[in-house]
Structures are given as structure tokens and as C-alpha cells.
Design a protein around this motif. Structure first.
Motif, PDB file in Angstrom:
ATOM      1  N   PHE A  69       0.824  -1.213   0.000  1.00  0.00           N
ATOM      2  CA  PHE A  69       0.000   0.000   0.000  1.00  0.00           C
ATOM      3  C   PHE A  69       0.856   1.261   0.000  1.00  0.00           C
ATOM      4  O   PHE A  69       0.394   2.321   0.436  1.00  0.00           O
ATOM      5  N   ASN A  70       2.078   1.173  -0.518  1.00  0.00           N
ATOM      6  CA  ASN A  70       3.030   2.249  -0.320  1.00  0.00           C
ATOM      7  C   ASN A  70       4.197   2.080  -1.287  1.00  0.00           C
ATOM      8  O   ASN A  70       4.936   1.092  -1.198  1.00  0.00           O
ATOM      9  N   PRO A  71       4.404   3.014  -2.222  1.00  0.00           N
ATOM     10  CA  PRO A  71       5.528   2.890  -3.155  1.00  0.00           C
ATOM     11  C   PRO A  71       6.895   2.821  -2.473  1.00  0.00           C
ATOM     12  O   PRO A  71       7.813   2.196  -2.995  1.00  0.00           O
ATOM     13  N   ALA A  72       7.041   3.465  -1.307  1.00  0.00           N
ATOM     14  CA  ALA A  72       8.320   3.396  -0.597  1.00  0.00           C
ATOM     15  C   ALA A  72       8.587   1.978  -0.102  1.00  0.00           C
ATOM     16  O   ALA A  72       9.719   1.490  -0.140  1.00  0.00           O
ATOM     17  N   VAL A  73       7.545   1.302   0.353  1.00  0.00           N
ATOM     18  CA  VAL A  73       7.676  -0.092   0.788  1.00  0.00           C
ATOM     19  C   VAL A  73       7.972  -0.984  -0.406  1.00  0.00           C
ATOM     20  O   VAL A  73       8.848  -1.858  -0.352  1.00  0.00           O
ATOM     21  N   THR A  74       7.271  -0.762  -1.493  1.00  0.00           N
ATOM     22  CA  THR A  74       7.528  -1.513  -2.720  1.00  0.00           C
ATOM     23  C   THR A  74       8.974  -1.311  -3.177  1.00  0.00           C
ATOM     24  O   THR A  74       9.646  -2.268  -3.586  1.00  0.00           O
ATOM     25  N   PHE A  75       9.457  -0.092  -3.078  1.00  0.00           N
ATOM     26  CA  PHE A  75      10.845   0.208  -3.422  1.00  0.00           C
ATOM     27  C   PHE A  75      11.809  -0.614  -2.571  1.00  0.00           C
ATOM     28  O   PHE A  75      12.793  -1.174  -3.069  1.00  0.00           O
ATOM     29  N   GLY A  76      11.522  -0.713  -1.284  1.00  0.00           N
ATOM     30  CA  GLY A  76      12.369  -1.492  -0.397  1.00  0.00           C
ATOM     31  C   GLY A  76      12.416  -2.958  -0.776  1.00  0.00           C
ATOM     32  O   GLY A  76      13.488  -3.577  -0.802  1.00  0.00           O
ATOM     33  N   PHE A  77      11.269  -3.523  -1.113  1.00  0.00           N
ATOM     34  CA  PHE A  77      11.237  -4.933  -1.500  1.00  0.00           C
ATOM     35  C   PHE A  77      11.837  -5.150  -2.885  1.00  0.00           C
ATOM     36  O   PHE A  77      12.383  -6.212  -3.170  1.00  0.00           O
ATOM     37  N   TRP A  78      11.761  -4.115  -3.730  1.00  0.00           N
ATOM     38  CA  TRP A  78      12.441  -4.198  -5.033  1.00  0.00           C
ATOM     39  C   TRP A  78      13.956  -4.195  -4.826  1.00  0.00           C
ATOM     40  O   TRP A  78      14.676  -4.969  -5.461  1.00  0.00           O
ATOM     41  N   LEU A  79      14.445  -3.343  -3.930  1.00  0.00           N
ATOM     42  CA  LEU A  79      15.873  -3.337  -3.610  1.00  0.00           C
ATOM     43  C   LEU A  79      16.321  -4.696  -3.084  1.00  0.00           C
ATOM     44  O   LEU A  79      17.443  -5.139  -3.342  1.00  0.00           O
ATOM     45  N   ASP A  80      15.434  -5.339  -2.359  1.00  0.00           N
ATOM     46  CA  ASP A  80      15.734  -6.652  -1.775  1.00  0.00           C
ATOM     47  C   ASP A  80      15.556  -7.788  -2.784  1.00  0.00           C
ATOM     48  O   ASP A  80      15.729  -8.950  -2.441  1.00  0.00           O
ATOM     49  N   LYS A  81      15.173  -7.399  -4.022  1.00  0.00           N
ATOM     50  CA  LYS A  81      14.955  -8.354  -5.106  1.00  0.00           C
ATOM     51  C   LYS A  81      13.831  -9.353  -4.806  1.00  0.00           C
ATOM     52  O   LYS A  81      13.816 -10.469  -5.327  1.00  0.00           O
ATOM     53  N   SER A 172       3.339  11.895   9.975  1.00  0.00           N
ATOM     54  CA  SER A 172       3.749  10.631   9.358  1.00  0.00           C
ATOM     55  C   SER A 172       2.907  10.192   8.165  1.00  0.00           C
ATOM     56  O   SER A 172       2.171   9.210   8.238  1.00  0.00           O
ATOM     57  N   PHE A 173       3.057  10.902   7.050  1.00  0.00           N
ATOM     58  CA  PHE A 173       2.480  10.394   5.802  1.00  0.00           C
ATOM     59  C   PHE A 173       3.212   9.103   5.432  1.00  0.00           C
ATOM     60  O   PHE A 173       2.593   8.081   5.173  1.00  0.00           O
ATOM     61  N   ALA A 174       4.542   9.183   5.352  1.00  0.00           N
ATOM     62  CA  ALA A 174       5.431   8.025   5.155  1.00  0.00           C
ATOM     63  C   ALA A 174       5.047   7.167   3.952  1.00  0.00           C
ATOM     64  O   ALA A 174       5.265   5.957   3.953  1.00  0.00           O
ATOM     65  N   ASN A 175       4.512   7.805   2.909  1.00  0.00           N
ATOM     66  CA  ASN A 175       3.955   7.024   1.800  1.00  0.00           C
ATOM     67  C   ASN A 175       3.710   7.956   0.606  1.00  0.00           C
ATOM     68  O   ASN A 175       2.843   8.843   0.681  1.00  0.00           O
ATOM     69  N   PRO A 176       4.430   7.772  -0.502  1.00  0.00           N
ATOM     70  CA  PRO A 176       4.220   8.649  -1.667  1.00  0.00           C
ATOM     71  C   PRO A 176       2.805   8.598  -2.243  1.00  0.00           C
ATOM     72  O   PRO A 176       2.269   9.627  -2.662  1.00  0.00           O
ATOM     73  N   ALA A 177       2.192   7.411  -2.280  1.00  0.00           N
ATOM     74  CA  ALA A 177       0.831   7.315  -2.817  1.00  0.00           C
ATOM     75  C   ALA A 177      -0.153   8.049  -1.925  1.00  0.00           C
ATOM     76  O   ALA A 177      -1.080   8.720  -2.402  1.00  0.00           O
ATOM     77  N   VAL A 178       0.033   7.940  -0.618  1.00  0.00           N
ATOM     78  CA  VAL A 178      -0.802   8.667   0.333  1.00  0.00           C
ATOM     79  C   VAL A 178      -0.605  10.174   0.162  1.00  0.00           C
ATOM     80  O   VAL A 178      -1.565  10.950   0.196  1.00  0.00           O
ATOM     81  N   THR A 179       0.634  10.583  -0.054  1.00  0.00           N
ATOM     82  CA  THR A 179       0.929  12.010  -0.229  1.00  0.00           C
ATOM     83  C   THR A 179       0.225  12.569  -1.457  1.00  0.00           C
ATOM     84  O   THR A 179      -0.391  13.640  -1.395  1.00  0.00           O
ATOM     85  N   VAL A 180       0.325  11.853  -2.572  1.00  0.00           N
ATOM     86  CA  VAL A 180      -0.355  12.293  -3.796  1.00  0.00           C
ATOM     87  C   VAL A 180      -1.856  12.377  -3.562  1.00  0.00           C
ATOM     88  O   VAL A 180      -2.507  13.378  -3.902  1.00  0.00           O
ATOM     89  N   ALA A 181      -2.420  11.345  -2.975  1.00  0.00           N
ATOM     90  CA  ALA A 181      -3.869  11.308  -2.778  1.00  0.00           C
ATOM     91  C   ALA A 181      -4.332  12.405  -1.818  1.00  0.00           C
ATOM     92  O   ALA A 181      -5.366  13.047  -2.038  1.00  0.00           O
ATOM     93  N   ARG A 182      -3.558  12.650  -0.761  1.00  0.00           N
ATOM     94  CA  ARG A 182      -3.957  13.655   0.213  1.00  0.00           C
ATOM     95  C   ARG A 182      -3.782  15.073  -0.309  1.00  0.00           C
ATOM     96  O   ARG A 182      -4.301  16.033   0.286  1.00  0.00           O
ATOM     97  N   SER A 183      -3.057  15.244  -1.423  1.00  0.00           N
ATOM     98  CA  SER A 183      -2.982  16.565  -2.051  1.00  0.00           C
ATOM     99  C   SER A 183      -4.272  16.895  -2.791  1.00  0.00           C
ATOM    100  O   SER A 183      -4.444  18.013  -3.280  1.00  0.00           O
ATOM    101  N   LEU A 184      -5.184  15.915  -2.859  1.00  0.00           N
ATOM    102  CA  LEU A 184      -6.444  16.086  -3.588  1.00  0.00           C
ATOM    103  C   LEU A 184      -7.645  16.180  -2.657  1.00  0.00           C
ATOM    104  O   LEU A 184      -8.770  15.895  -3.048  1.00  0.00           O
ATOM    105  N   THR A 185      -7.384  16.584  -1.398  1.00  0.00           N
ATOM    106  CA  THR A 185      -8.490  16.762  -0.462  1.00  0.00           C
ATOM    107  C   THR A 185      -8.334  18.053   0.335  1.00  0.00           C
ATOM    108  O   THR A 185      -7.260  18.320   0.900  1.00  0.00           O
ATOM    109  N   ASP A 186      -9.375  18.836   0.374  1.00  0.00           N
ATOM    110  CA  ASP A 186      -9.431  20.063   1.176  1.00  0.00           C
ATOM    111  C   ASP A 186     -10.073  19.700   2.518  1.00  0.00           C
ATOM    112  O   ASP A 186     -11.195  20.083   2.828  1.00  0.00           O
TER     113      ASP A 186
END
Length: 221
Positions: A69-81, A172-186
Motif C-alpha cells: 500500500f506504499n511505493p516506498a515499501v515496494t521500493f524497499g522490497f524491489w531493492l531486496d529483489k 507521518s504520511f510516510a507514503n508517496p501514494a498517500v501524499t499524492v492522494a492527500r494533495s487532492l483533499t481540502d
């Protein structure tokens, strides 16, 4: 053990991230409405709901796609192959689209305009550092829990985010997808789109640093 297709894994990421954002934004709207202007109470309500849904979502979707649920987490697992580049890109796309759909769903549930832009200022070095530390800690929790105590992953992540809402200046957003999505809410959970790039860059740096620390302790075996 059931083997799930790549499409099923991507769909689990989209659904999970959608429910996560619907909870973050929806509970923020509800908390702000009911708190009578008390920001601490509003944040507490937002925190409890987010921690609770994370435990649920990781428990049910973890066996399917890993419940990143988080591109940063996905990035970590990609680094770990642990996942291929193609799978990782699909995960990130699913997470981003799912997150945006979750925000729109929250707006619809509270009879608010569907399409909004976040006005909340979250700028400056302290906010960037907060996101680096928040994501660094989250990634460490996930990597170590997955390796040493997999059954504890849902509770570990839920408790970490619950705490990080309060010990970081950025909540603690700690999540690029969450950050993008939360930029779309007032709403209570929003962020200005112009502030989002700093958050995303620092989140990815935090994830990369956490992977380096993890490798220091466990080696490459």
C-alpha cells in the motif's frame, strides 16, 4: 497455499490503498466535524482509525500481494529483489490510483465535492526531516518483522503508524501514494500539491536508508 496472479496482487494493492485513504480522509473529516475545533481530539480520532484499518488491511491482503500500500515499501522490497521491476511498477500504479479513488470515495460519503485540491501548508525542513524519519522507521519495522516475526507484521505496522502520527511534525504520511492522494483533499488530512514533492523525495530517501541499515544487520543472505 493459494498462488495469486500478478493481476490479483495488483488489485489487492489498489483495493487496500483505496480503503486506507478512505479511512485517513474520512476519519479526518468525521473527527474535525465532531471535535468542536479541538485539533488534538481530531488528530486522535484520525490516528485511531488509521492504525485500526492498517491492521485489518495488512491481515487480509498480506497473503495476496504483501500489503505494501506504499511505493516506498515496494521500493524497499524491489531493492531486496523480492519483486521484479515490472511487478514493482504495477504495484506503484495500483497504489496511486487506489489511493486517489479512496479519497474520492471519502468525499462522496461525506457529501463533499469529489474533486478538491489540498490547501494545508506542510512545508519546510522540519516537515521533510519528519517524513524521512517516519518512512525510515516504517521501513525498518516492516523489513525486520517480515524476516523475524511475520505474524506480527500487521500489529507492528499499525502500532508504528499510530505512534508516528504523534511523534513526527508531519503526522507521518510516510507514503508517496498517500501524499499524492492527500494533495487532492481540502480536509483535515490534506496537503498542498506544491508541498508534496518534498515529502515524496524524503520518503524515498528514508526507505533507501532503512534498507541499508537492514542489510547492515542481516547481511545479504
Amino acid at each position: 497455499m493459494t498462488k495469486f496472479s500478478t493481476l490479483q496482487r495488483w488489485m489487492s494493492e489498489a483495493l487496500g490503498t483505496a480503503f486506507l485513504l478512505a479511512t485517513v480522509v474520512g476519519s479526518g473529516i468525521m473527527a474535525e466535524t465532531l471535535s468542536g475545533g479541538n485539533i488534538a481530539i481530531a488528530l486522535l480520532g484520525n490516528t485511531i482509525a488509521t492504525g485500526a484499518i492498517l491492521y485489518v488491511l495488512i491481515t487480509i491482503f498480506g497473503p495476496i500481494g504483501g500489503a505494501h500500500f506504499n511505493p516506498a515499501v515496494t521500493f524497499g522490497f524491489w531493492l531486496d529483489k523480492a519483486i521484479s521491476t515490472r511487478e514493482a511498477l504495477g504495484y506503484v500504479a495500483a497504489q496511486t490510483v487506489g489511493g486517489i479513488m479512496g479519497v474520492y470515495a471519502a468525499h462522496a460519503m461525506f457529501d463533499a465535492p469529489i474533486f478538491q485540491i489540498g490547501p494545508k501548508i506542510r512545508a519546510g525542513a522540519s516537515q521533510g526531516l519528519s517524513e524521512l524519519i517516519a518512512t525510515f522507521g516504517l521501513m525498518l519495522c516492516i523489513l525486520f518483522a517480515v524476516r523475524f516475526k511475520p505474524k506480527a507484521v500487521p500489529m507492528t505496522v499499525a502500532l508504528y503508524i499510530t505512534a508516528a502520527y504523534w511523534f513526527t511534525a508531519s503526522t507521518s504520511f510516510a507514503n508517496p501514494a498517500v501524499t499524492v492522494a492527500r494533495s487532492l483533499t481540502d480536509s483535515f488530512a490534506g496537503i498542498r500539491p506544491v508541498d508534496a514533492p518534498l515529502f515524496i523525495v524524503m520518503q524515498m530517501i528514508g526507505a533507501g536508508l532503512a534498507f541499508g541499515v537492514y542489510r547492515f544487520f542481516v547481511g545479504r543472505g
